[in-house]
Design a protein around this motif. Structure first.
Motif, PDB file in Angstrom:
ATOM      1  N   ALA B 190       0.842  -1.196   0.000  1.00 24.39           N
ATOM      2  CA  ALA B 190       0.000   0.000   0.000  1.00 24.39           C
ATOM      3  C   ALA B 190       0.877   1.247   0.000  1.00 24.39           C
ATOM      4  CB  ALA B 190      -0.900  -0.013   1.229  1.00 24.39           C
ATOM      5  N   PHE B 191       0.418   2.294  -0.663  1.00 21.81           N
ATOM      6  CA  PHE B 191       1.174   3.534  -0.747  1.00 21.81           C
ATOM      7  C   PHE B 191       0.243   4.707  -0.455  1.00 21.81           C
ATOM      8  CE2 PHE B 191       5.520   3.002  -2.141  1.00 21.81           C
ATOM      9  CZ  PHE B 191       6.034   4.269  -1.886  1.00 21.81           C
ATOM     10  N   PRO B 192       0.007   5.025   0.840  1.00 20.60           N
ATOM     11  CA  PRO B 192      -0.951   6.092   1.172  1.00 20.60           C
ATOM     12  C   PRO B 192      -0.617   7.418   0.505  1.00 20.60           C
ATOM     13  CG  PRO B 192       0.060   5.149   3.176  1.00 20.60           C
ATOM     14  CD  PRO B 192       0.590   4.382   2.024  1.00 20.60           C
ATOM     15  N   GLU B 193       0.695   7.689   0.315  1.00 24.10           N
ATOM     16  CA  GLU B 193       1.091   8.960  -0.297  1.00 24.10           C
ATOM     17  C   GLU B 193       0.500   9.083  -1.700  1.00 24.10           C
ATOM     18  OE1 GLU B 193       3.021   6.628   0.931  1.00 24.10           O
ATOM     19  OE2 GLU B 193       4.372   7.456   2.461  1.00 24.10           O
ATOM     20  N   GLU B 195      -2.167   7.467  -2.806  1.00 26.61           N
ATOM     21  CA  GLU B 195      -3.633   7.573  -2.711  1.00 26.61           C
ATOM     22  C   GLU B 195      -4.017   9.042  -2.508  1.00 26.61           C
ATOM     23  OE1 GLU B 195      -5.286   5.082  -3.549  1.00 26.61           O
ATOM     24  OE2 GLU B 195      -3.773   3.516  -3.270  1.00 26.61           O
ATOM     25  N   LEU B 196      -3.235   9.728  -1.681  1.00 30.28           N
ATOM     26  CA  LEU B 196      -3.473  11.166  -1.491  1.00 30.28           C
ATOM     27  C   LEU B 196      -3.328  11.907  -2.817  1.00 30.28           C
ATOM     28  CD1 LEU B 196      -1.648  12.533   1.706  1.00 30.28           C
ATOM     29  CD2 LEU B 196      -4.070  12.721   1.146  1.00 30.28           C
ATOM     30  N   ASP B 199      -6.225  11.274  -5.174  1.00 24.50           N
ATOM     31  CA  ASP B 199      -7.387  12.037  -4.704  1.00 24.50           C
ATOM     32  C   ASP B 199      -7.232  13.517  -5.079  1.00 24.50           C
ATOM     33  OD1 ASP B 199      -9.839  12.304  -3.090  1.00 24.50           O
ATOM     34  OD2 ASP B 199      -8.544  13.489  -1.767  1.00 24.50           O
ATOM     35  N   ARG B 203      -9.555  15.728  -7.790  1.00 28.68           N
ATOM     36  CA  ARG B 203     -10.317  16.902  -7.342  1.00 28.68           C
ATOM     37  C   ARG B 203      -9.876  18.187  -8.040  1.00 28.68           C
ATOM     38  NH1 ARG B 203      -9.473  18.315  -2.459  1.00 28.68           N
ATOM     39  NH2 ARG B 203      -7.905  16.779  -1.850  1.00 28.68           N
ATOM     40  N   ILE B 326       8.310  11.452  -3.525  1.00 26.19           N
ATOM     41  CA  ILE B 326       7.189  11.564  -2.579  1.00 26.19           C
ATOM     42  C   ILE B 326       7.273  12.891  -1.824  1.00 26.19           C
ATOM     43  CG2 ILE B 326       6.199  10.580  -0.463  1.00 26.19           C
ATOM     44  CD1 ILE B 326       5.629   8.944  -3.032  1.00 26.19           C
ATOM     45  N   ARG B 327       8.472  13.254  -1.400  1.00 25.86           N
ATOM     46  CA  ARG B 327       8.626  14.525  -0.666  1.00 25.86           C
ATOM     47  C   ARG B 327       8.199  15.702  -1.540  1.00 25.86           C
ATOM     48  NH1 ARG B 327      14.376  14.800   2.217  1.00 25.86           N
ATOM     49  NH2 ARG B 327      13.436  16.623   3.176  1.00 25.86           N
ATOM     50  N   LEU B 330       4.286  15.624  -1.996  1.00 23.56           N
ATOM     51  CA  LEU B 330       3.537  16.061  -0.813  1.00 23.56           C
ATOM     52  C   LEU B 330       3.711  17.564  -0.580  1.00 23.56           C
ATOM     53  CD1 LEU B 330       4.270  13.057   1.596  1.00 23.56           C
ATOM     54  CD2 LEU B 330       2.203  13.475   0.273  1.00 23.56           C
ATOM     55  N   ARG B 331       4.911  18.066  -0.851  1.00 20.54           N
ATOM     56  CA  ARG B 331       5.163  19.507  -0.685  1.00 20.54           C
ATOM     57  C   ARG B 331       4.266  20.305  -1.640  1.00 20.54           C
ATOM     58  NH1 ARG B 331      10.542  19.706  -1.989  1.00 20.54           N
ATOM     59  NH2 ARG B 331      10.977  18.474  -0.148  1.00 20.54           N
ATOM     60  N   MET B 333       1.421  19.419  -2.920  1.00 20.91           N
ATOM     61  CA  MET B 333       0.003  19.330  -2.540  1.00 20.91           C
ATOM     62  C   MET B 333      -0.268  20.133  -1.269  1.00 20.91           C
ATOM     63  SD  MET B 333      -1.168  15.461  -3.487  1.00 20.91           S
ATOM     64  CE  MET B 333      -0.062  14.655  -2.356  1.00 20.91           C
ATOM     65  N   ARG B 334       0.716  20.146  -0.363  1.00 19.23           N
ATOM     66  CA  ARG B 334       0.536  20.892   0.887  1.00 19.23           C
ATOM     67  C   ARG B 334       0.412  22.388   0.606  1.00 19.23           C
ATOM     68  NH1 ARG B 334       4.515  22.659   4.000  1.00 19.23           N
ATOM     69  NH2 ARG B 334       6.006  21.073   3.294  1.00 19.23           N
TER      70      ARG B 334
END
Lengths: 153, 336
Positions: B190-193, B195-196, B199, B203, B326-327, B330-331, B333-334
């Motif tokens: 599984a890779f929650p990052e 999945e985020l 999503d 959107r 990944i970093r 996430l950056r 998206m944040r």
């Protein structure tokens, strides 16, 4: 315990670099060998941090999942099993996969009720995942080839 | 010929038989210097020279065989790559001429194509090399002009819609679906990052721009240089019709900055301004951001595909978890 794991891997790298590499003439196997040594170096440096990393990640994810569970009744098993040995790296890894699967399922769920329950925790989940990527103990960023000679398209 | 022709001598034998069958008029056909190069992460690249006699004259041609490996970081079809290269012949884009296709791998063990081998230097980080700054800036401009040429390709006139298919009403969602499917095939855990990311991408999906020929992996590492000239643009295996911002997002991916940008001189603002000047398109910042996030997502999936193939013993190169991507993802998206 000598050689310890780091000494063992370091010595293997030295043998590959000093003994094997000079005898490898072809470009492709030479590049593959270079990748093997780079990866072994990453393992040499990162292996002592694997268990602390898994323990930290498991604790953080369990806490995040508990907070969401408290909001919407999600039933994720976030407690360590009674037989779990905190020094058992295989068990910690299995636990990590279970928790990451639960987190992935939660994040993929587009049910409005689940999203609403998750919303107060979203920023913390993002922060935890960023920190996880930063802390991952064995990392290897593939190197870009430098210059390929004219004959090698 | 059995599947999985691996040893150079067996491959040479298979190549000879294949080429002879394609061009029976070639007499005394011989191959020289067959060897696998270190270039190419997704396909096996084998270089060789073919020599033969025809009409009383000797001929020699430098060729390259691109063959599917037993597994790869990219699952693409040689048939489509062959069709794209054929369609681009005679265009403003310097794509190599393609000569032969072994679509199912009946001759060469796995699906393969053979194309001309162009003399030139491949330098992945040429924009941050030891070349003088003026030369690097000149090259940066040439790379972007080449991208504009790719996007200006008259794909309808060249029949590329028949080769590649149309991208649908929302090219972004089409690409997302394709790469999500690839993720599902490749992920070992599984890779929650991601999945985020899926999503977020659903959107924030970009509205449609023009439909153009998208290269899909545009970078100096897929080009050949002679001095300051870009003499070839290679690796068309992920080409498709889609949104021009896809390629722009790919080259503006922060994790690839050393390949595409020159700090303080050729960064996002300069690249966008020059792209707008070259193409006459205005770049919507929100749409571009979507494609930059998508570029990170796609690259992470490619690396995870490599992880799977590596773990399963199908790939000789090491792939570990794509933490640096990944970093970045996430950056981005944040900061939404």
């Amino acid at each position: 315990m000598r050689p310890d794991v780091s000494e063992l891997i370091g010595s293997l790298c030295r043998i590959l670099e000093d003994v094997v590499a000079p005898e490898v003439a072809q470009d492709y196997p030479r590049e593959v060998l270079h990748g093997v040594v780079s990866t072994l170096r990453a393992v040499q440096e990162g292996w002592p941090r694997v268990l602390p990393f898994l323990a930290w990640d498991n604790q953080g994810m369990a806490e995040l999942l508990r907070r969401v569970q408290g909001s919407d009744g999600t039933t994720v098993d976030t407690t360590a099993g009674p037989t779990d040995d905190p020094t058992d790296v295989i068990a910690a890894q299995a636990r990590n996969q279970t928790l990451r699967a639960a987190l992935a399922t939660l994040l993929a769920d587009d049910d409005p009720a689940v999203r609403a329950a998750r919303a107060p925790v979203d920023d913390d989940i993002l922060r935890h995942l960023e920190e996880r990527a930063r802390r991952t103990p064995i990392r290897h960023i593939p190197e870009m080839p430098r210059v390929t000679p004219p004959a090698e398209t | 010929m059995p599947a999985g022709v691996a040893a150079p001598e067996r491959l040479e034998e298979a190549l000879l038989a294949f080429l002879q069958a394609q061009r029976p008029e070639m007499q005394n056909l011989a191959l020289h210097g067959l060897r696998r190069t270190s270039a190419g992460k997704s396909r096996e690249n084998w270089v060789f020279d073919a020599c033969w006699r025809h009409d009383g004259a000797n001929h020699r041609r430098a060729l390259i065989l691109r063959r599917d490996p037993s597994d790869s970081v990219l699952r693409t079809e040689r048939r489509i790559e062959y069709g794209v290269l054929k369609a681009l012949e005679g265009s403003a884009v310097p794509a190599p001429a393609v000569h032969f296709l072994d679509e199912g791998g009946a001759w060469l063990g796995r699906p393969s194509l053979i194309m001309e081998r162009i003399e030139g230097q491949c330098e992945w980080e040429v924009l941050n090399s030891t070349r003088p700054l003026d030369d690097r800036l000149d090259l940066a401009g040439r790379f972007l002009a080449l991208l504009a040429d790719v996007h200006a390709t008259d794909w309808q006139a060249r029949g590329l819609d028949r080769v590649l298919g149309m991208p649908g009403p929302q090219p972004g969602l089409t690409e997302l679906r394709q790469w999500e499917a690839e993720l599902r095939r490749a992920q070992l855990e599984a890779f929650p990052e991601l999945e985020l990311a899926i999503d977020w991408l659903r959107r924030h999906c970009a509205t449609r721009g023009d439909t153009v020929l998208v290269h899909g992996d545009f970078k100096p590492g897929n080009a050949l240089l002679r001095g300051q000239q870009i003499v070839a643009l290679l690796d068309w295996e992920t080409a498709h019709l889609g949104d021009p911002l896809e390629d722009l997002g790919w080259i503006l991916n922060p994790t690839r900055a050393r390949e595409h940008q020159i700090r303080g001189h050729w960064e996002q603002a300069q690249i966008i301004a020059e792209y707008e000047r070259l193409t006459g398109r205005s770049v919507d910042p929100a749409a571009l951001k979507w494609w930059i996030v998508f570029a990170n997502f796609k690259l992470a999936v490619i690396v995870l595909t490599g992880v799977k193939a590596f773990v399963e013993g199908q790939l000789d190169r090491t792939y570990l978890s794509p933490t640096w991507i990944i970093r970045s993802l996430l950056r981005l998206m944040r900061n939404d």
